[in-house]
Scaffold this motif. Structure first.
Motif, PDB file in Angstrom:
ATOM      1  N   SER A 132      34.072  44.844  41.344  1.00 45.80           N
ATOM      2  CA  SER A 132      33.535  44.077  40.187  1.00 45.80           C
ATOM      3  C   SER A 132      33.401  45.249  38.844  1.00 45.80           C
ATOM      4  O   SER A 132      33.723  46.422  39.186  1.00 45.80           O
ATOM      5  CB  SER A 132      31.980  43.744  40.369  1.00 45.80           C
ATOM      6  OG  SER A 132      31.179  45.179  40.649  1.00 45.80           O
ATOM      7  N   SER A 134      30.806  46.150  37.372  1.00 48.33           N
ATOM      8  CA  SER A 134      29.915  47.047  37.283  1.00 48.33           C
ATOM      9  C   SER A 134      30.176  48.028  38.612  1.00 48.33           C
ATOM     10  O   SER A 134      29.819  49.178  38.206  1.00 48.33           O
ATOM     11  CB  SER A 134      28.569  46.022  38.093  1.00 48.33           C
ATOM     12  OG  SER A 134      28.285  45.133  37.012  1.00 48.33           O
ATOM     13  N   TRP A 135      30.844  47.875  39.428  1.00 49.57           N
ATOM     14  CA  TRP A 135      31.068  48.998  40.406  1.00 49.57           C
ATOM     15  C   TRP A 135      32.177  50.020  39.892  1.00 49.57           C
ATOM     16  O   TRP A 135      31.771  50.791  40.070  1.00 49.57           O
ATOM     17  CB  TRP A 135      31.800  48.164  41.590  1.00 49.57           C
ATOM     18  CG  TRP A 135      31.978  49.125  42.783  1.00 49.57           C
ATOM     19  CD1 TRP A 135      31.215  49.338  43.991  1.00 49.57           C
ATOM     20  CD2 TRP A 135      33.381  49.786  42.834  1.00 49.57           C
ATOM     21  NE1 TRP A 135      31.759  50.066  44.856  1.00 49.57           N
ATOM     22  CE2 TRP A 135      33.095  50.507  44.379  1.00 49.57           C
ATOM     23  CE3 TRP A 135      34.354  50.227  42.274  1.00 49.57           C
ATOM     24  CZ2 TRP A 135      34.075  51.491  44.971  1.00 49.57           C
ATOM     25  CZ3 TRP A 135      35.464  51.264  42.832  1.00 49.57           C
ATOM     26  CH2 TRP A 135      35.331  51.766  44.098  1.00 49.57           C
ATOM     27  N   ASN A 137      32.248  50.588  36.821  1.00 46.89           N
ATOM     28  CA  ASN A 137      31.755  51.596  35.550  1.00 46.89           C
ATOM     29  C   ASN A 137      30.764  52.516  36.417  1.00 46.89           C
ATOM     30  O   ASN A 137      30.503  53.814  35.874  1.00 46.89           O
ATOM     31  CB  ASN A 137      30.758  50.497  34.991  1.00 46.89           C
ATOM     32  CG  ASN A 137      31.610  49.863  33.949  1.00 46.89           C
ATOM     33  OD1 ASN A 137      32.623  50.415  33.529  1.00 46.89           O
ATOM     34  ND2 ASN A 137      31.109  48.534  33.480  1.00 46.89           N
ATOM     35  N   ARG A 138      30.026  52.282  37.438  1.00 45.96           N
ATOM     36  CA  ARG A 138      29.133  53.218  38.368  1.00 45.96           C
ATOM     37  C   ARG A 138      30.392  54.289  38.901  1.00 45.96           C
ATOM     38  O   ARG A 138      29.779  55.485  38.982  1.00 45.96           O
ATOM     39  CB  ARG A 138      28.609  52.286  39.393  1.00 45.96           C
ATOM     40  CG  ARG A 138      27.912  53.264  40.345  1.00 45.96           C
ATOM     41  CD  ARG A 138      26.750  53.949  39.293  1.00 45.96           C
ATOM     42  NE  ARG A 138      25.682  54.723  40.277  1.00 45.96           N
ATOM     43  CZ  ARG A 138      24.812  55.415  40.033  1.00 45.96           C
ATOM     44  NH1 ARG A 138      24.932  56.032  38.705  1.00 45.96           N
ATOM     45  NH2 ARG A 138      24.046  56.014  40.859  1.00 45.96           N
ATOM     46  N   SER A 141      30.770  56.781  36.047  1.00 44.34           N
ATOM     47  CA  SER A 141      29.725  57.427  35.809  1.00 44.34           C
ATOM     48  C   SER A 141      29.531  58.509  36.595  1.00 44.34           C
ATOM     49  O   SER A 141      29.150  59.685  36.502  1.00 44.34           O
ATOM     50  CB  SER A 141      28.502  56.591  35.636  1.00 44.34           C
ATOM     51  OG  SER A 141      27.973  56.102  36.894  1.00 44.34           O
ATOM     52  N   TRP A 164      35.152  51.278  29.457  1.00 46.10           N
ATOM     53  CA  TRP A 164      34.206  50.575  29.965  1.00 46.10           C
ATOM     54  C   TRP A 164      34.953  48.970  30.444  1.00 46.10           C
ATOM     55  O   TRP A 164      35.366  48.640  29.659  1.00 46.10           O
ATOM     56  CB  TRP A 164      33.202  50.281  29.058  1.00 46.10           C
ATOM     57  CG  TRP A 164      31.826  49.451  29.488  1.00 46.10           C
ATOM     58  CD1 TRP A 164      31.574  48.149  29.550  1.00 46.10           C
ATOM     59  CD2 TRP A 164      30.975  50.030  30.223  1.00 46.10           C
ATOM     60  NE1 TRP A 164      30.242  47.986  30.032  1.00 46.10           N
ATOM     61  CE2 TRP A 164      29.816  49.169  30.838  1.00 46.10           C
ATOM     62  CE3 TRP A 164      30.632  51.514  30.815  1.00 46.10           C
ATOM     63  CZ2 TRP A 164      28.706  49.338  31.403  1.00 46.10           C
ATOM     64  CZ3 TRP A 164      29.442  51.609  31.588  1.00 46.10           C
ATOM     65  CH2 TRP A 164      28.677  50.686  31.729  1.00 46.10           C
ATOM     66  N   ARG A 166      34.656  45.392  31.791  1.00 46.29           N
ATOM     67  CA  ARG A 166      33.738  44.250  31.570  1.00 46.29           C
ATOM     68  C   ARG A 166      33.153  43.920  32.780  1.00 46.29           C
ATOM     69  O   ARG A 166      33.703  43.735  33.698  1.00 46.29           O
ATOM     70  CB  ARG A 166      34.720  43.047  31.078  1.00 46.29           C
ATOM     71  CG  ARG A 166      33.951  41.742  30.838  1.00 46.29           C
ATOM     72  CD  ARG A 166      34.825  40.480  30.515  1.00 46.29           C
ATOM     73  NE  ARG A 166      35.811  40.341  31.664  1.00 46.29           N
ATOM     74  CZ  ARG A 166      36.467  39.215  31.733  1.00 46.29           C
ATOM     75  NH1 ARG A 166      36.684  38.571  30.382  1.00 46.29           N
ATOM     76  NH2 ARG A 166      37.278  38.677  32.484  1.00 46.29           N
ATOM     77  N   GLN A 167      31.572  43.624  32.703  1.00 49.02           N
ATOM     78  CA  GLN A 167      30.946  43.019  33.841  1.00 49.02           C
ATOM     79  C   GLN A 167      30.875  41.656  33.711  1.00 49.02           C
ATOM     80  O   GLN A 167      30.563  40.816  32.944  1.00 49.02           O
ATOM     81  CB  GLN A 167      29.549  43.665  33.622  1.00 49.02           C
ATOM     82  CG  GLN A 167      29.609  45.121  33.743  1.00 49.02           C
ATOM     83  CD  GLN A 167      28.373  45.940  33.587  1.00 49.02           C
ATOM     84  OE1 GLN A 167      28.102  47.013  33.584  1.00 49.02           O
ATOM     85  NE2 GLN A 167      27.282  45.156  33.723  1.00 49.02           N
ATOM     86  N   SER A 169      29.107  39.678  35.753  1.00 47.83           N
ATOM     87  CA  SER A 169      27.841  39.011  36.159  1.00 47.83           C
ATOM     88  C   SER A 169      27.060  38.508  35.239  1.00 47.83           C
ATOM     89  O   SER A 169      27.078  38.739  34.004  1.00 47.83           O
ATOM     90  CB  SER A 169      26.720  39.986  36.980  1.00 47.83           C
ATOM     91  OG  SER A 169      26.564  41.117  35.797  1.00 47.83           O
ATOM     92  N   LYS A 171      23.707  36.861  33.403  1.00 50.47           N
ATOM     93  CA  LYS A 171      22.383  37.269  33.408  1.00 50.47           C
ATOM     94  C   LYS A 171      21.536  36.128  33.810  1.00 50.47           C
ATOM     95  O   LYS A 171      21.775  34.953  33.468  1.00 50.47           O
ATOM     96  CB  LYS A 171      21.672  37.837  32.092  1.00 50.47           C
ATOM     97  CG  LYS A 171      21.649  36.977  31.150  1.00 50.47           C
ATOM     98  CD  LYS A 171      21.034  37.715  29.930  1.00 50.47           C
ATOM     99  CE  LYS A 171      20.924  36.809  28.675  1.00 50.47           C
ATOM    100  NZ  LYS A 171      20.429  37.653  27.385  1.00 50.47           N
TER     101      LYS A 171
END
Length: 397
Positions: A132, A134-135, A137-138, A141, A164, A166-167, A169, A171
């Motif tokens: 994902s 998010s994964w 981007n982590r 980081s 960056w 795109r996430q 997920s 909300k």
């Protein structure tokens, strides 16, 4: 030699003012020297430019990624001691996750010199990984933290800029009035404990960890209020500060509760002999597990007819954040409903009655923008709110 990027205005002969990127460093006499980042139009280009200068600096030793990352995010390490002194997070769950990423980075990039790792190659690698946004981007980081840690190994190198991802997920959304009425029926929950657990989530706009941590001494029954002074971590331990706080600045807050909720809580606490220091909601003497709470809430939504699919709860996955259990559902209309939707619903409804600044204080946000982020409108209720205009619309023709 350490380089620093900055931006400053330059006046052209035409009289127009433009902004250009520069960098500076200290020479052997500690005098600041400024130079232009040639051909750089963005901060990313400027940072990449000075990073290339850092890589060419002979004063940096050949330190591998492995040499730096192998001691990061480990208990009792020098890295963790520095994090503590710098006031950075030390939460066990967060550090454990960070360690997993560090190990993944070591596996792929460990034997390469930190000065020779190309950020573009890292991004290309992540393009090829089926994970994902998010994964990813982590992942980047943690890579930046490895670059920042390099200075303790005598390697003076500028941390790179990473794109960056795109996430995907979506909300959480809010519940409609009808959905809440169908959902909050005691029979939809496996016990009265869990019914009241989620009722408090909604009534106070609490985060899941905050509800898990509630003790009777936090509830001001005569004033229908709750003092939020901590949350439960994944392992069940309770903090002495709120999510946006720290031991030095706990950021306690008070939220008002409906009398309907405090009355039921008072009866429940008295009937079960729960002491002031006990957790209000516990199973076998321990706070309700996050994964189990998410699972039971989804089943309650099924019983209420809000969703139709079913899930299986696997105890072997309890130690994982959320395990392999589905904890939310996308509705036919595209809405995503989960436990956190109760908090969204609370914020949205309170914003109809109270100023944004007051709602912000009650839900523990540090900025009004975050409260605005949580505020959503259900189409069903928005339609009800404009029905008085039907006559005017009819007169259009």
């Amino acid at each position: 030699m350490e380089f620093h990027v900055f931006k400053k205005p330059k006046k052209l002969k035409s009289g127009k003012t433009v902004y250009r990127w520069y960098y500076y460093y200290l020479d052997e006499n500690k005098k600041q020297v400024q130079k232009a980042c040639k051909g750089c139009k963005t901060r990313k280009e400027a940072e990449d430019y000075i990073r290339s200068l850092s890589c060419a600096d002979d004063s940096s030793p050949a330190v591998r990624v492995r040499d730096i990352a192998q001691n990061m995010f480990l208990p009792n390490s020098d890295h963790m001691d520095r994090r503590r002194q710098l006031g950075k997070p030390l939460d066990f769950g967060t550090m454990r996750q960070a360690r997993h990423f560090a190990e993944a980075i070591i596996e792929t990039w460990g034997d390469i010199s930190i000065a020779q790792v190309d950020p573009a190659e890292i991004t290309k690698f992540l393009f090829s990984v089926d994970r994902s946004g998010s994964w990813k981007n982590r992942y980047t980081s943690i890579f930046r933290e490895i670059y920042a840690e390099a200075k303790w190994y005598g390697c003076k190198i500028q941390p790179p800029h990473f794109d960056w991802f795109r996430q995907e997920s979506k909300k959480a959304d809010i519940f409609t009035t009808g959905e809440l009425k169908r959902l909050f029926v005691p029979e939809n929950f496996p016990s009265r404990t869990l019914y009241l657990f989620f009722l408090l989530c909604l009534s106070g706009g609490l985060r899941l960890g905050e509800t898990r941590a509630v003790r009777p001494k936090q509830i001001l029954f005569e004033r229908n209020a709750l003092i939020v002074d901590g949350f439960c971590k994944e392992d069940g331990s309770r903090t002495t500060y709120n999510k946006t706080g720290s031991p030095d600045n706990p950021r306690f807050r008070i939220v008002l509760l409906p009398g309907f909720t405090t009355t039921q809580l008072a009866e429940y606490i008295l009937e079960n002999g729960i002491s002031l220091e006990d957790f209000c909601f516990s199973i076998d003497g321990k706070p309700v597990k996050r994964a189990y709470a998410q699972y039971t809430f989804r089943l309650a939504m099924e019983k209420a007819g809000t969703i139709r699919s079913s899930v299986e709860y696997r105890k072997s996955d309890e130690h994982k954040p959320g395990g392999n259990v589905l904890t939310s559902s996308l509705m036919p209309d595209g809405r995503r409903l989960c436990v956190h939707s109760l908090r969204y619903t609370y914020v949205t409804r309170m914003r109809r009655e109270l100023p944004a600044e007051l709602v912000m204080k009650m839900v523990g946000h540090t900025k009004v923008d975050m409260t605005d982020y949580y505020t959503k409108k259900a189409l069903e209720e928005s339609l009800a709110g404009i029905m008085d205009a039907v006559g005017a619309v009819d007169n259009l023709f």
